[in-house]
Write a protein that holds these residues in place. Structure first.
Motif, short mmCIF file in Angstrom:
data_model
loop_
_atom_site.label_atom_id
_atom_site.label_comp_id
_atom_site.label_asym_id
_atom_site.label_seq_id
_atom_site.Cartn_x
_atom_site.Cartn_y
_atom_site.Cartn_z
N GLY A 49 0.92 -1.21 -0.31
CA GLY A 49 -0.08 0.03 0.16
C GLY A 49 0.76 1.27 -0.02
N LYS A 50 1.92 1.32 -0.66
CA LYS A 50 2.87 2.48 -0.71
C LYS A 50 2.28 3.84 -1.52
CE LYS A 50 6.57 0.65 -2.75
NZ LYS A 50 6.30 -0.81 -2.64
N THR A 51 1.47 3.38 -2.35
CA THR A 51 0.59 4.37 -3.21
C THR A 51 -0.35 5.30 -2.48
OG1 THR A 51 0.80 3.16 -5.21
CG2 THR A 51 -0.76 5.02 -5.29
N VAL A 52 -1.03 4.64 -1.73
CA VAL A 52 -2.06 5.25 -0.82
C VAL A 52 -1.04 5.89 0.63
CG1 VAL A 52 -3.82 5.10 0.97
CG2 VAL A 52 -3.76 3.89 -1.23
N ALA A 53 0.06 5.20 1.02
CA ALA A 53 0.79 5.77 2.02
C ALA A 53 1.54 7.26 1.62
CB ALA A 53 2.01 4.66 2.18
N ALA A 86 3.14 4.40 -13.39
CA ALA A 86 2.74 5.98 -13.41
C ALA A 86 1.23 5.84 -13.51
CB ALA A 86 3.47 6.82 -14.39
N LEU A 87 0.61 5.25 -14.49
CA LEU A 87 -0.73 5.14 -14.93
C LEU A 87 -1.60 4.66 -13.55
CD1 LEU A 87 -0.86 4.10 -18.51
CD2 LEU A 87 -1.05 6.54 -17.58
N GLN A 88 -0.78 3.73 -13.00
CA GLN A 88 -1.66 3.09 -11.88
C GLN A 88 -1.59 4.12 -10.56
OE1 GLN A 88 0.27 -0.31 -10.07
NE2 GLN A 88 -0.28 0.15 -7.98
N VAL A 89 -0.62 4.76 -10.44
CA VAL A 89 -0.59 6.09 -9.51
C VAL A 89 -1.47 7.05 -9.67
CG1 VAL A 89 0.89 7.78 -8.29
CG2 VAL A 89 1.87 5.25 -8.67
N LYS A 90 -1.61 7.53 -10.91
CA LYS A 90 -2.59 8.52 -11.35
C LYS A 90 -3.98 8.02 -10.96
CE LYS A 90 -3.76 11.37 -15.32
NZ LYS A 90 -5.17 10.85 -15.42
N ARG A 91 -4.41 6.88 -11.14
CA ARG A 91 -5.92 6.45 -10.93
C ARG A 91 -5.99 6.11 -9.74
NH1 ARG A 91 -4.34 2.34 -15.18
NH2 ARG A 91 -3.77 1.00 -13.41
N GLU A 92 -5.18 5.61 -8.63
CA GLU A 92 -5.35 5.80 -7.35
C GLU A 92 -5.58 7.39 -6.65
OE1 GLU A 92 -4.80 2.74 -4.93
OE2 GLU A 92 -5.61 2.25 -6.78
N PHE A 93 -4.76 8.18 -7.29
CA PHE A 93 -4.74 9.49 -6.74
C PHE A 93 -6.16 10.19 -7.22
CE2 PHE A 93 -0.38 11.27 -5.62
CZ PHE A 93 -0.19 10.25 -4.75
N GLU A 94 -6.58 9.74 -8.29
CA GLU A 94 -8.09 10.31 -8.82
C GLU A 94 -9.05 10.05 -7.96
OE1 GLU A 94 -8.05 8.61 -12.63
OE2 GLU A 94 -7.02 10.45 -13.78
N VAL A 128 1.91 13.29 -12.13
CA VAL A 128 2.40 12.06 -12.02
C VAL A 128 3.03 11.48 -13.28
CG1 VAL A 128 1.84 9.58 -11.52
CG2 VAL A 128 0.80 11.49 -10.36
N GLY A 129 4.24 10.94 -13.26
CA GLY A 129 5.00 10.61 -14.86
C GLY A 129 6.20 10.01 -14.66
N THR A 130 6.50 9.62 -15.75
CA THR A 130 7.82 8.78 -15.93
C THR A 130 9.13 9.95 -16.07
OG1 THR A 130 7.55 8.48 -18.56
CG2 THR A 130 6.71 6.92 -16.62
N ILE A 307 3.53 -3.04 -12.91
CA ILE A 307 2.25 -3.34 -12.98
C ILE A 307 1.42 -4.10 -11.61
CG2 ILE A 307 2.73 -3.97 -15.19
CD1 ILE A 307 2.38 -6.86 -14.86
N ASP A 308 0.11 -3.66 -11.72
CA ASP A 308 -0.70 -4.08 -10.54
C ASP A 308 -1.99 -4.75 -11.19
OD1 ASP A 308 -1.87 -4.44 -8.04
OD2 ASP A 308 -2.75 -2.52 -8.16
N LEU A 309 -2.05 -6.02 -10.91
CA LEU A 309 -3.18 -6.91 -11.54
C LEU A 309 -3.85 -7.05 -10.33
CD1 LEU A 309 -1.37 -9.05 -14.23
CD2 LEU A 309 -2.85 -6.99 -14.62
N PRO A 310 -5.21 -6.71 -10.24
CA PRO A 310 -6.04 -7.17 -8.98
C PRO A 310 -6.50 -8.68 -9.11
CG PRO A 310 -7.12 -5.98 -10.88
CD PRO A 310 -5.85 -5.90 -11.20
N GLY A 311 -6.48 -9.19 -7.95
CA GLY A 311 -6.52 -10.35 -7.72
C GLY A 311 -5.58 -11.54 -8.50
#
Length: 627
Positions: A49-53, A86-94, A128-130, A307-311
């Motif tokens: 959970g570092k992104t939310v952290a 980067a796209l995953q972090v952007k989705r979490e922040f949204e 958020v970017g590369t 990459i983050d694949l749920p489940g």
């Protein structure tokens, strides 16, 4: 929701809607109010959970004066090593900052830069970017970091491994010195510490990794296989677990392509991730995994970073990782956010020692066992078939007529057989794997082929028969496995093959009444084992002659005697009796020193005049006439 730290109401509401009941250790640690204005160097396990952290940690500066009314130049920037992360972090922040009214802009390589520049011109609170794309926007004047308050480096160790150090230094040098810098990394190497010492001020070190204990939500398994059964073991692993989502890591792009093709041919829903794919192709592949159209992802280490694949329930290491960090990064794709997962290493028996050292360096304990056999996979299928939810669900009103019609026409046994066939039809058949133990291959029992049938094939060494293609051909055409075939003896014009008695009838039924294999190879059944098989194979016919003529016969040693066989030589003369020319010493011809021999005195070809040189000056070096 039970949370021990003070969180802005807008963020607390977003966490509650997302289903958060408690925070992870790293989220609690970075949210400590005593660290609200400190630089942080944080190491935590992948998937903790570092992104939310760091999203919560940034709120101390971004929301200190309440919810911002408008967006102009960015107040925070998050740098990630890969496009997917980067796209995953952007989705979490949204969703995390959506209720606070904050605008998130992207600067990601592979996306349209013109759209990104227009978004930056309209204004954004967080970018958020590369590294490469952020540097490009800064150089073009589209991204202004003059008012930056917080800079976050996510997966800093991976960015250094990918060679982004110069880009990171350029970005951080463009930001104000009084900013707050947060660095998150799964491992803190000496290079990470040097980077932190350069761009952070009195950084607080936070670590939630227990070096002595491995990830409790990941089950590590090391499966020993024969060197030729690695791909078969991967197929059986996928069939044994039947995970909702699985990822298979390969060492090279060529292996990704090969394994993807093989699994597609076996009926698996597979997508591939490698560095040669475009961003659109990568995004499409990940979306297929997320929405269930694909269940297996074949990827290289670099392509799968971030990459983050749920489940994701299963990680298979088709090739061993290069180091312990790669092993932890790969395995960290599963067991995320409290869910359970399996990390399975496919270990050929010849590199078992290397796998043991790798696990030891990573402080991991794995369960060593053979790869799942075909029988184990089929037994697991029978258990899964009985646990299907559709078998115990109550009959719906619109189904009663169809059920009654089936019961009138078929009995219970026929209906059960239809259910079993439907269950099996949607699954690939498991592969037959050579029995092998953790300590090595199991020796075949000597009495295993006491009950066997010998076959005679009408082709041999003269027709180019080779065991390398003969054994697969027998298995393919005769419906056999390697364990059904015993000894193979290749003669000059025929071949003897030993087949286990339990498989002989199946073999004869497969070859048909014509008793013929591929390439019109005839098959005859022998009443008993051929004689003389305990002797070594006869010398090939091609050894009986040498190229260019028949074999030379030098006679029997008794006829030649024990003398050394060589051509006669007469001292002082040639074989035909003529006197042999001798060399003369240089002092005999008036040249050189005594004891040094040369050809008999006489004019050499150099002393003869060359008619072509007539009228040309003689050069000191080189060809005549050349200056």
């Amino acid at each position: 929701m039970s949370i021990d730290i003070a969180i802005h109401p807008a963020l607390a509401s977003a966490l509650e809607k997302k289903g958060y009941e408690t925070l992870t250790p790293v989220q609690t640690a970075v949210g400590d109010p005593a660290l609200a204005d400190k630089d942080l160097l944080v190491s935590a396990q992948t998937g903790s959970g570092k992104t939310v952290a760091f999203g919560l940690a940034m709120s101390a500066q971004l929301l200190a004066e309440g919810v911002p009314t408008r967006a102009d130049v960015p107040r925070a920037i998050v740098i990630a090593p890969t496009r997917e992360l980067a796209l995953q972090v952007k989705r979490e922040f949204e969703w995390l900052y959506g209720a606070a009214g904050m605008i998130i802009a992207g600067a990601v390589g592979g996306m349209d830069p013109r759209n990104e520049r227009r978004a930056l011109e309209r204004g954004a609170h967080i970018v958020v970017g590369t590294p490469g794309r952020i540097c490009d926007h800064i150089r073009r004047g589209a991204l202004d970091l003059s008012e930056l308050q917080v800079a976050v480096l996510d997966e800093a160790d991976e960015m250094l491994d990918l060679g982004f150090r110069e880009d990171l230094e350029f970005i951080l040098n463009e930001a104000p010195e009084e900013r707050r810098t947060l660095m998150f990394s799964a491992t803190v190497s000496p290079e990470i510490e040097r980077l932190a010492g350069t761009f952070q001020k009195d950084a607080q070190r936070i670590s939630t990794i227990d070096r002595k204990a491995q990830h409790s939500d990941i089950e590590y398994r090391a499966l020993v296989v024969d060197r030729s059964d690695r791909e078969n073991a991967i197929i059986n692993l996928l069939r044994f677990y039947e995970a909702r989502n699985a990822i298979v890591f390969c060492g090279t792009r060529a292996m990704v392509t090969h394994l993807t093709t093989k699994l597609l041919n076996r009926g698996f829903a597979v997508v591939a991730l490698s560095g040669e794919l475009s961003q659109e192709e990568r995004s499409r592949a990940l979306q297929m995994m997320r929405d269930g159209r694909a269940r297996v992802c074949i990827a290289t280490d670099v392509a799968a970073r971030g990459i983050d694949l749920p489940g994701l329930e299963l990680v298979i290491h088709a090739d061993l990782p290069q180091n312990k960090e790669a092993l932890l990064h790969r395995s960290g794709r599963t067991g995320r956010a409290g869910s359970k997962g399996v990390s399975a290493l496919v270990v050929p028996i010849n590199i078992k020692a290397k796998a043991e050292r790798l696990l030891k360096f990573a402080n991991l304990t794995a369960d060593w066992a053979p790869a799942p056999s075909a029988e184990e996979v089929l037994e697991r299928d029978r258990v899964r078939m009985l646990e299907q939810p559709s078998l115990v669900e109550p009959i719906q009103d619109d189904e009663k007529e169809a059920v009654q019609a089936l019961l009138k026409r078929f009995d219970a046994t026929e209906l059960a057989a239809a259910v079993a066939r439907a269950f099996i039809a949607g699954r690939s058949a498991p592969e037959d794997i050579t029995p092998i133990s953790v300590d090595g291959p199991k020796p075949r029992a000597k009495v295993e082929f006491e009950r066997s049938t010998w076959m005679r094939l009408s082709m041999g060494r003269d027709s180019g028969t080779d065991p390398k293609w003969l054994l697969p051909m027998l298995c393919r055409a005769g419906d056999l496995t390697r364990r059904d075939i015993g000894a193979i003896r290749i003669m000059n014009d025929h071949t003897f093959v030993q087949i286990h008695a339990d498989a002989a009838d199946r073999f004869l039924q497969s070859v048909g009444p014509e008793r013929s294999l591929e390439d019109k190879c005839g098959v005859d059944v022998l009443d008993k084992a051929p004689e003389g098989l305990d002797r070594p194979n006869p010398r090939p016919a091609k050894w009986d002659r040498k190229p260019g003529g028949p074999r030379r016969d030098f006679g029997d040693r008794a006829e030649r005697g024990d003398r050394e066989f060589k051509k006669p030589h007469r001292k002082g003369g040639s074989d035909d009796g003529a006197p042999r020319k001798s060399w003369k010493s240089r002092d005999e011809v008036g040249e050189g020193k005594a004891g040094k021999f040369s050809k008999p005195a006489g004019k050499s070809f150099k002393d003869k005049p060359n008619p072509k040189d007539k009228g040309k000056p003689k050069a000191k070096y080189g060809k005549p006439g050349k200056k």
